[in-house]
Design a protein around this motif. Structure first.
Motif, PDB file in Angstrom:
ATOM      1  N   THR A   1       0.821  -1.210   0.000  1.00  0.00           N
ATOM      2  CA  THR A   1       0.000   0.000   0.000  1.00  0.00           C
ATOM      3  C   THR A   1       0.854   1.258   0.000  1.00  0.00           C
ATOM      4  N   LYS A   2       2.156   1.111   0.161  1.00  0.00           N
ATOM      5  CA  LYS A   2       3.032   2.279   0.184  1.00  0.00           C
ATOM      6  C   LYS A   2       2.991   3.019  -1.149  1.00  0.00           C
ATOM      7  N   ASP A   3       3.007   2.270  -2.243  1.00  0.00           N
ATOM      8  CA  ASP A   3       2.951   2.891  -3.566  1.00  0.00           C
ATOM      9  C   ASP A   3       1.648   3.653  -3.753  1.00  0.00           C
ATOM     10  N   ASP A   4       0.548   3.071  -3.267  1.00  0.00           N
ATOM     11  CA  ASP A   4      -0.745   3.737  -3.397  1.00  0.00           C
ATOM     12  C   ASP A   4      -0.767   5.035  -2.608  1.00  0.00           C
ATOM     13  N   ASP A   5      -0.211   5.003  -1.392  1.00  0.00           N
ATOM     14  CA  ASP A   5      -0.190   6.209  -0.561  1.00  0.00           C
ATOM     15  C   ASP A   5       0.668   7.297  -1.202  1.00  0.00           C
ATOM     16  N   GLU A   6       1.827   6.916  -1.724  1.00  0.00           N
ATOM     17  CA  GLU A   6       2.700   7.896  -2.366  1.00  0.00           C
ATOM     18  C   GLU A   6       2.040   8.480  -3.611  1.00  0.00           C
ATOM     19  N   ARG A   7       1.364   7.643  -4.371  1.00  0.00           N
ATOM     20  CA  ARG A   7       0.697   8.124  -5.578  1.00  0.00           C
ATOM     21  C   ARG A   7      -0.414   9.108  -5.217  1.00  0.00           C
ATOM     22  N   GLU A   8      -1.187   8.795  -4.174  1.00  0.00           N
ATOM     23  CA  GLU A   8      -2.252   9.695  -3.742  1.00  0.00           C
ATOM     24  C   GLU A   8      -1.682  11.032  -3.274  1.00  0.00           C
ATOM     25  N   GLU A   9      -0.547  10.991  -2.561  1.00  0.00           N
ATOM     26  CA  GLU A   9       0.075  12.227  -2.104  1.00  0.00           C
ATOM     27  C   GLU A   9       0.547  13.068  -3.282  1.00  0.00           C
ATOM     28  N   ARG A  10       1.115  12.427  -4.304  1.00  0.00           N
ATOM     29  CA  ARG A  10       1.544  13.166  -5.495  1.00  0.00           C
ATOM     30  C   ARG A  10       0.355  13.784  -6.219  1.00  0.00           C
ATOM     31  N   GLU A  11      -0.744  13.037  -6.308  1.00  0.00           N
ATOM     32  CA  GLU A  11      -1.932  13.566  -6.978  1.00  0.00           C
ATOM     33  C   GLU A  11      -2.502  14.748  -6.211  1.00  0.00           C
ATOM     34  N   LEU A  12      -2.525  14.643  -4.878  1.00  0.00           N
ATOM     35  CA  LEU A  12      -3.046  15.749  -4.078  1.00  0.00           C
ATOM     36  C   LEU A  12      -2.128  16.959  -4.145  1.00  0.00           C
ATOM     37  N   ALA A  13      -0.823  16.726  -4.228  1.00  0.00           N
ATOM     38  CA  ALA A  13       0.110  17.842  -4.319  1.00  0.00           C
ATOM     39  C   ALA A  13      -0.018  18.549  -5.662  1.00  0.00           C
ATOM     40  N   ALA A  14      -0.391  17.799  -6.691  1.00  0.00           N
ATOM     41  CA  ALA A  14      -0.548  18.398  -8.014  1.00  0.00           C
ATOM     42  C   ALA A  14      -1.773  19.297  -8.070  1.00  0.00           C
ATOM     43  N   ILE A  15      -2.762  18.990  -7.235  1.00  0.00           N
ATOM     44  CA  ILE A  15      -3.979  19.806  -7.205  1.00  0.00           C
ATOM     45  C   ILE A  15      -3.790  20.863  -6.128  1.00  0.00           C
ATOM     46  N   GLN A  16      -3.417  22.043  -6.544  1.00  0.00           N
ATOM     47  CA  GLN A  16      -3.204  23.116  -5.591  1.00  0.00           C
ATOM     48  C   GLN A  16      -4.327  24.121  -5.739  1.00  0.00           C
ATOM     49  N   PRO A  17      -4.733  24.719  -4.636  1.00  0.00           N
ATOM     50  CA  PRO A  17      -5.827  25.693  -4.736  1.00  0.00           C
ATOM     51  C   PRO A  17      -5.433  26.883  -5.595  1.00  0.00           C
ATOM     52  N   VAL A  18      -6.389  27.365  -6.319  1.00  0.00           N
ATOM     53  CA  VAL A  18      -6.163  28.500  -7.200  1.00  0.00           C
ATOM     54  C   VAL A  18      -6.293  29.778  -6.376  1.00  0.00           C
ATOM     55  N   ALA A  19      -5.338  30.673  -6.535  1.00  0.00           N
ATOM     56  CA  ALA A  19      -5.386  31.935  -5.800  1.00  0.00           C
ATOM     57  C   ALA A  19      -6.545  32.771  -6.333  1.00  0.00           C
ATOM     58  N   VAL A  20      -7.330  33.284  -5.411  1.00  0.00           N
ATOM     59  CA  VAL A  20      -8.484  34.086  -5.789  1.00  0.00           C
ATOM     60  C   VAL A  20      -8.169  35.539  -5.463  1.00  0.00           C
ATOM     61  N   ALA A  21      -8.372  36.406  -6.441  1.00  0.00           N
ATOM     62  CA  ALA A  21      -8.114  37.823  -6.236  1.00  0.00           C
ATOM     63  C   ALA A  21      -9.206  38.414  -5.354  1.00  0.00           C
ATOM     64  N   GLU A  22      -8.825  39.425  -4.592  1.00  0.00           N
ATOM     65  CA  GLU A  22      -9.803  40.080  -3.740  1.00  0.00           C
ATOM     66  C   GLU A  22     -10.784  40.857  -4.612  1.00  0.00           C
ATOM     67  N   PRO A  23     -12.043  40.885  -4.209  1.00  0.00           N
ATOM     68  CA  PRO A  23     -13.012  41.613  -5.025  1.00  0.00           C
ATOM     69  C   PRO A  23     -12.711  43.109  -5.029  1.00  0.00           C
ATOM     70  N   VAL A  24     -12.922  43.696  -6.176  1.00  0.00           N
ATOM     71  CA  VAL A  24     -12.677  45.120  -6.345  1.00  0.00           C
ATOM     72  C   VAL A  24     -13.947  45.860  -5.972  1.00  0.00           C
ATOM     73  N   ALA A  25     -13.785  46.913  -5.148  1.00  0.00           N
ATOM     74  CA  ALA A  25     -14.954  47.692  -4.731  1.00  0.00           C
ATOM     75  C   ALA A  25     -15.486  48.473  -5.925  1.00  0.00           C
ATOM     76  N   GLU A  26     -16.811  48.515  -6.035  1.00  0.00           N
ATOM     77  CA  GLU A  26     -17.431  49.252  -7.127  1.00  0.00           C
ATOM     78  C   GLU A  26     -17.352  50.752  -6.823  1.00  0.00           C
ATOM     79  N   PRO A  27     -17.158  51.563  -7.843  1.00  0.00           N
ATOM     80  CA  PRO A  27     -17.104  53.017  -7.593  1.00  0.00           C
ATOM     81  C   PRO A  27     -18.466  53.520  -7.135  1.00  0.00           C
ATOM     82  N   GLU A  28     -18.419  54.539  -6.299  1.00  0.00           N
ATOM     83  CA  GLU A  28     -19.668  55.106  -5.794  1.00  0.00           C
ATOM     84  C   GLU A  28     -20.349  55.888  -6.915  1.00  0.00           C
TER      85      GLU A  28
END
Length: 71
Positions: free
Chosen positions: A41-68
């Protein structure tokens, strides 16, 4: 000779477009089956860790305030 007959039948039944995908699926299944028999199961665990490391959260920009609005 028997292997050639089986491959020809598979080619006729599946067609040339789906045959490579069927081969990949069969190979993956055999690999998983062998892994489960050996209890490795070591290979399976390492493969899962590599797959999870490849999926990184996408940085989300802060919302821009609308002009008054001036009324």
């Amino acid at each position: 000779m028997e292997l050639i007959i089986v491959l020809v039948i598979a080619l006729v039944v599946l067609g040339p477009k789906r045959l490579p995908d069927a081969g990949k699926s069969l190979g993956r299944g055999i690999r998983e089956f062998k892994g489960s028999l050996s209890g490795d199961t070591k290979d399976d665990d390492e493969r899962e860790e590599r797959e999870l490391a490849a999926i990184q959260p996408v940085a989300v920009a802060e919302p821009v305030a609308e002009p008054e609005r001036v009324a």
